[in-house]
Design a protein around this motif. Structure first.
Motif, PDB file in Angstrom:
ATOM      1  N   UNK A  61       0.854  -1.189   0.000  1.00  0.00           N
ATOM      2  CA  UNK A  61       0.000   0.000   0.000  1.00  0.00           C
ATOM      3  C   UNK A  61       0.889   1.238   0.000  1.00  0.00           C
ATOM      4  N   UNK A  62       0.741   2.063  -1.034  1.00  0.00           N
ATOM      5  CA  UNK A  62       1.509   3.297  -1.161  1.00  0.00           C
ATOM      6  C   UNK A  62       0.549   4.478  -1.257  1.00  0.00           C
ATOM      7  N   UNK A  63       1.102   5.677  -1.167  1.00  0.00           N
ATOM      8  CA  UNK A  63       0.266   6.876  -1.194  1.00  0.00           C
ATOM      9  C   UNK A  63      -0.641   6.885  -2.430  1.00  0.00           C
ATOM     10  N   UNK A  64      -1.916   7.140  -2.197  1.00  0.00           N
ATOM     11  CA  UNK A  64      -2.901   7.189  -3.270  1.00  0.00           C
ATOM     12  C   UNK A  64      -3.614   5.875  -3.514  1.00  0.00           C
ATOM     13  N   UNK A  65      -3.079   4.766  -3.012  1.00  0.00           N
ATOM     14  CA  UNK A  65      -3.727   3.459  -3.199  1.00  0.00           C
ATOM     15  C   UNK A  65      -4.972   3.354  -2.319  1.00  0.00           C
ATOM     16  N   UNK A  66      -5.976   2.647  -2.811  1.00  0.00           N
ATOM     17  CA  UNK A  66      -7.184   2.406  -2.022  1.00  0.00           C
ATOM     18  C   UNK A  66      -7.775   1.058  -2.398  1.00  0.00           C
ATOM     19  N   UNK A  67      -8.334   0.369  -1.398  1.00  0.00           N
ATOM     20  CA  UNK A  67      -8.954  -0.943  -1.582  1.00  0.00           C
ATOM     21  C   UNK A  67     -10.189  -0.992  -0.696  1.00  0.00           C
ATOM     22  N   UNK A  68     -11.263  -1.599  -1.183  1.00  0.00           N
ATOM     23  CA  UNK A  68     -12.458  -1.761  -0.361  1.00  0.00           C
ATOM     24  C   UNK A  68     -13.053  -3.143  -0.601  1.00  0.00           C
TER      25      UNK A  68
END
Length: 364
Positions: A127-134
């Motif tokens: 997970x890096x800056x700007x990454x998103x998961x739902x």
């Protein structure tokens, strides 16, 4: 190996190697940031006025926040092949590793027993800056031993900010990554033991912010807000913050993070006096696997005490070897791994203040 797993493997190796410790951007990986059995955290209750802004190059100045002497201790225990329990004296949370993500499988305390058929997303890796998961989750359980309940909702995780974190005591941490977690759930609870629909559902929203710094497996600061709604009206709300100072993290044999902290300290020292950072002690290395035997070839620039460690990608050390007073020049060592299960592992070579990491596989 799919593309995401390949990225994950590369991230583990890159962030464990000391030559790449000083990074402009932090990346969370399972090898460096997932909880491990045997680790212990001492968290101080704190008062946080706000969580601050999101975006890049943020400065979170929390140097003046009130930090209580009241503490919470969290311990991590192995409960199964891919499961881990976090216990803090109030809650026992069972976490499960599923692919490249960490999820919550169950929660238990003195009032509640809740199990999830679809785990609650806790943290995806990398997970890096700007990454998103739902993802969505579902669970059932019992409240106060006689009231059945069901829970259904979504968990969204996003690396929403990066910058500098200032904490009490003059502690400054750069390249910090903030993770924002939002969980929305509809909770239905029965009046008696027979009917789940005997009460209307309540919506519960949990908002969490966690600040991760390079060289530390666990967040140094977390802020949580819980709000319950009846329809659109908020009927209950609670907020709290917890600070885990660096000396409150007891994580033995966390070689990758130790290497990152040492290199950061060396770089800071060199930057302060204008000197060039010292040359790495380990000048060359290679790793070969022949059956269950791992052969390590390495070269030293000077005499040093050497440690060889084999760890899995979650950071648990399975094999170790200490070699004192190794002379400058080439060396070879064999590590017998016949007792280990097939899978992915990392070999750490530590020579004095220099540590390297190489990934390898043991085949069935």
């Amino acid at each position: 190996m799919n593309a995401r797993n390949l990225i994950h493997a590369m991230a583990v190796v890159l962030y464990a190697a000391t030559a790449l410790c000083s990074q402009a951007q932090t990346v969370l990986t399972s090898g460096l940031n997932s909880p491990r059995a045997g680790d212990r955290l001492l968290k101080h209750e704190a008062v946080l006025p706000s969580v601050g802004q999101q975006g890049k190059d943020v400065v979170w100045d929390f140097s003046g926040i009130d930090v209580s002497d009241d503490t919470r201790t969290t311990m991590f225990y192995v409960t199964g092949t891919d499961t881990l329990q976090a216990a803090d004296g109030r809650n026992a949370i069972c976490m499960v590793a599923a692919g490249d993500s960490l999820g919550i499988a169950s929660v238990e305390n003195r009032l509640l027993k809740l199990s999830f058929t679809s785990p609650v997303l806790e943290m995806p890796y990398p997970l890096a800056y700007g990454d998103s998961v739902s993802s969505s989750f579902r669970g059932t359980g019992v409240y106060c031993d006689n009231r059945r309940l069901s829970v259904e909702g979504t968990s969204a995780v996003k690396a929403d900010a990066a910058g500098c974190l200032l904490l009490p005591g003059g502690l400054r941490l750069d390249s910090v990554l903030r993770i924002a977690v939002e969980r929305r759930a509809v909770v239905r609870m029965s009046v008696d033991s027979a009917r789940l629909d005997s009460l209307e559902g309540r919506t519960v929203i949990e908002s969490r912010h966690l600040w991760y710094a390079p060289g530390y497996r666990y967040p140094l600061l977390e802020a949580v807000t819980l709000t319950a709604y009846r329809g659109r009206k908020a009927v209950a709300s609670r907020s709290y913050a917890l600070m885990t100072p660096p000396d409150g993290i007891d994580a033995p044999s966390d070689m990758g993070n130790e290497a990152i902290r040492r290199r950061a300290a060396a770089d800071a020292s060199a930057g302060g006096n204008g000197e060039t950072p010292p040359t790495d002690v380990i000048t060359a290395r290679s790793v070969a696997v022949n059956g269950s035997t791992v052969t390590v070839d390495y070269a030293l620039s000077r005499t040093a005490d050497v440690s060889l460690l084999v760890a899995d990608v979650s950071g648990v050390v399975h094999k170790s070897m200490s070699l004192r007073g190794e002379s400058a020049g080439p060396h070879t060592a064999d590590i017998h791994c016949g007792s280990l299960r097939p899978g992915e592992y990392i070999l750490y070579i530590k020579a004095d203040d220099c540590t390297t990491a190489d990934k390898f596989s043991l085949k069935p």
